[in-house]
Motif scaffolding. Structure first.
Motif, PDB file in Angstrom:
ATOM      1  N   ASP A 100       0.817  -1.212   0.000  1.00  0.00           N
ATOM      2  CA  ASP A 100       0.000   0.000   0.000  1.00  0.00           C
ATOM      3  C   ASP A 100       0.851   1.262   0.000  1.00  0.00           C
ATOM      4  O   ASP A 100       0.494   2.263  -0.636  1.00  0.00           O
ATOM      5  N   MET A 101       1.971   1.227   0.724  1.00  0.00           N
ATOM      6  CA  MET A 101       2.879   2.383   0.740  1.00  0.00           C
ATOM      7  C   MET A 101       3.365   2.690  -0.673  1.00  0.00           C
ATOM      8  O   MET A 101       3.390   3.843  -1.104  1.00  0.00           O
ATOM      9  N   HIS A 102       3.736   1.632  -1.377  1.00  0.00           N
ATOM     10  CA  HIS A 102       4.271   1.851  -2.711  1.00  0.00           C
ATOM     11  C   HIS A 102       3.179   2.259  -3.687  1.00  0.00           C
ATOM     12  O   HIS A 102       3.401   3.108  -4.551  1.00  0.00           O
ATOM     13  N   LEU A 103       1.993   1.681  -3.551  1.00  0.00           N
ATOM     14  CA  LEU A 103       0.885   2.084  -4.416  1.00  0.00           C
ATOM     15  C   LEU A 103       0.540   3.548  -4.199  1.00  0.00           C
ATOM     16  O   LEU A 103       0.219   4.279  -5.140  1.00  0.00           O
ATOM     17  N   LEU A 145       1.728  -4.125 -11.810  1.00  0.00           N
ATOM     18  CA  LEU A 145       0.356  -3.886 -11.334  1.00  0.00           C
ATOM     19  C   LEU A 145      -0.514  -5.115 -11.568  1.00  0.00           C
ATOM     20  O   LEU A 145      -1.344  -5.470 -10.724  1.00  0.00           O
ATOM     21  N   GLN A 146      -0.311  -5.777 -12.695  1.00  0.00           N
ATOM     22  CA  GLN A 146      -1.059  -7.005 -12.976  1.00  0.00           C
ATOM     23  C   GLN A 146      -0.726  -8.079 -11.938  1.00  0.00           C
ATOM     24  O   GLN A 146      -1.618  -8.775 -11.439  1.00  0.00           O
ATOM     25  N   GLU A 189      -3.405  -9.836  -9.324  1.00  0.00           N
ATOM     26  CA  GLU A 189      -3.593 -11.284  -9.349  1.00  0.00           C
ATOM     27  C   GLU A 189      -3.284 -11.894  -7.992  1.00  0.00           C
ATOM     28  O   GLU A 189      -3.994 -12.793  -7.518  1.00  0.00           O
ATOM     29  N   SER A 190      -2.212 -11.395  -7.349  1.00  0.00           N
ATOM     30  CA  SER A 190      -1.825 -11.974  -6.056  1.00  0.00           C
ATOM     31  C   SER A 190      -2.855 -11.660  -4.976  1.00  0.00           C
ATOM     32  O   SER A 190      -3.201 -12.528  -4.163  1.00  0.00           O
ATOM     33  N   ILE A 225       9.062 -15.380 -13.739  1.00  0.00           N
ATOM     34  CA  ILE A 225       9.927 -14.411 -14.410  1.00  0.00           C
ATOM     35  C   ILE A 225       9.242 -13.055 -14.511  1.00  0.00           C
ATOM     36  O   ILE A 225       9.838 -12.005 -14.229  1.00  0.00           O
ATOM     37  N   MET A 226       7.980 -13.072 -14.895  1.00  0.00           N
ATOM     38  CA  MET A 226       7.232 -11.815 -15.018  1.00  0.00           C
ATOM     39  C   MET A 226       7.192 -11.077 -13.682  1.00  0.00           C
ATOM     40  O   MET A 226       7.414  -9.862 -13.615  1.00  0.00           O
TER      41      MET A 226
END
Length: 407
Positions: A255-258, A268-269, A273-274, A366-367
């Motif tokens: 959340d801090m980074h967002l 972001l994807q 997903e996580s 990898i992604m």
């Protein structure tokens, strides 16, 4: 120029840019700086009719402390370098040649350091091809020395002299050797290896703060003996475990980074997903999200990592070599930064496995690690912000480190 000794992980001998075939681009989405020497070359050729409008897209950095980051390329409205052509190739490189690329552009994703006069070269996993080469080797990261011509003018480096009176610098080689020795000791699960190092570095920082730097070699020897004799396991298993606390700590970090802004679509994807994969869309852990996390861990993460735990081991070894760990004055804080990155990657992997289930494969790994590295490892502000929050909330200690690592 004469060849010099260069220490590097073996994957560096295989690496070369795959250009337009790359699923990402290093020419968009972040600041691209130009060194003063390259800027002057652009000034010299700008008047020639055959050249690109180079200076039109550059802005000098008024507050720049030196010549390495003298100007900044002004990105397009889509945050893309204006010199990137439709074939996803650099117009400067194709029209003027590699010698006209700035230090940043010609060296990325390579990272260079110098220890006792020995040049050390690795690469950042924010490049997808580097991530594949470094992560997917089941035999682990192996280092070798080669002879290579080194262009010092292109060599941006952390420089370490082990004759430095600073204790961490003095014992740098011994500490790094032991760190990699533990990280690559597959007799122990990776989580236990990380806890062993956490215990050492917490104790070591206490000794350094008390002016007992001369104890470093004997401490390393003691830990090595405890590992060989299997005595260290009892100490690591006594450290606390709390999945709910782990989830909330890592959600706080995300959340801090967002809040600070994440503009990389691939990462972001992975975030979405996580979080969906473990039903963790709020800021607090509830019964459903906790159960979803535990189920994804048991049903997908454990079976996958039983065969592929070397991927996270390789990530850590490469990252620590790249950053010349330990290099700072607070070795425990430096180590906590690596733990934060590891724990967030593991958290995302568990969530993504819960989201994709049987369709999850190494391409997702990898992604994630590539996009995560691009987003977090080039944004030092986030790491400092999260560590400051841990300190302010009484969570900057070995117990919190264990909660981040253990499941």
């Amino acid at each position: 120029m004469e060849k010099q000794t260069v220490l590097l992980p073996q994957y560096m001998r295989e690496f070369s840019c795959i250009g337009p075939a790359c699923e990402d681009t290093c020419c968009a989405g972040w600041k691209i700086t130009v060194d003063q020497k390259t800027y002057k070359r652009y000034e010299e050729v700008q008047g020639l009719a055959s050249t690109l409008p180079l200076l039109e897209h550059l802005k000098k950095i008024e507050a720049s402390p030196g010549s390495r980051h003298f100007a900044e390329i002004q990105l397009t409205t889509g945050s893309v370098c204006p010199f990137l052509n439709q074939e996803k190739l650099c117009s400067i490189h194709s029209q003027l040649g590699e010698s006209y690329l700035s230090n940043l552009c010609v060296t990325y994703p390579r990272v260079s350091n110098v220890v006792d006069g020995i040049h050390q070269k690795s690469a950042t996993m924010s490049c997808p091809e580097v991530a594949r080469l470094a992560l997917l080797n089941p035999n682990g990261i192996v280092f070798e020395e080669i002879q290579e011509v080194v262009d010092e003018s292109r060599w941006e480096a952390i420089r370490i002299d082990t004759n430095d009176p600073k204790p961490v610098r003095r014992y740098f080689l011994e500490l790094r050797k032991f760190t990699f020795e533990v990280l690559q000791n597959r007799k122990y699960p990776l989580s236990e290896r990380l806890l062993i190092l956490g215990m050492l570095f917490e104790e070591l920082q206490d000794r350094l703060s008390s002016g007992e730097a001369e104890e470093v070699p004997s401490m390393i020897s003691s830990y090595r003996n405890q590992i060989e004799q299997g005595l260290i396991k009892e100490r690591s298993t006594s450290l606390p475990t709390s999945i709910a606390d782990q989830m909330e700590l890592l959600r706080k970090s995300i959340d801090m980074h967002l809040f600070n802004g994440v503009n990389h679509k691939r990462y972001l994807q992975c975030i979405m997903e996580s979080l969906r994969g473990i039903k963790f869309m709020g800021d607090r852990v509830d019964k459903d999200s906790l159960e979803a996390y535990k189920n994804a861990y048991r049903s997908h993460y454990l079976p996958f990592m039983k065969e592929h735990e070397y991927v996270l081991e390789n990530y850590l070894v490469n990252n620590m070599f790249k950053k010349s760990f330990p290099v700072g004055t607070d070795i425990f804080e430096e180590y906590m930064t690596f733990i934060m990155h590891y724990a967030l990657i593991k958290f995302h992997l568990i969530g993504m496995m819960g989201y994709h289930k049987e369709d999850f494969d190494m391409n997702h790994v990898i992604m994630l690690i590539q996009s995560y590295s691009r987003t977090f490892e080039h944004a030092f502000k986030h790491s400092r912000q999260f560590l400051s929050w841990l300190k302010e909330n009484g969570k900057y200690n070995l117990s919190s480190l264990a909660i981040l690592v253990k499941n």
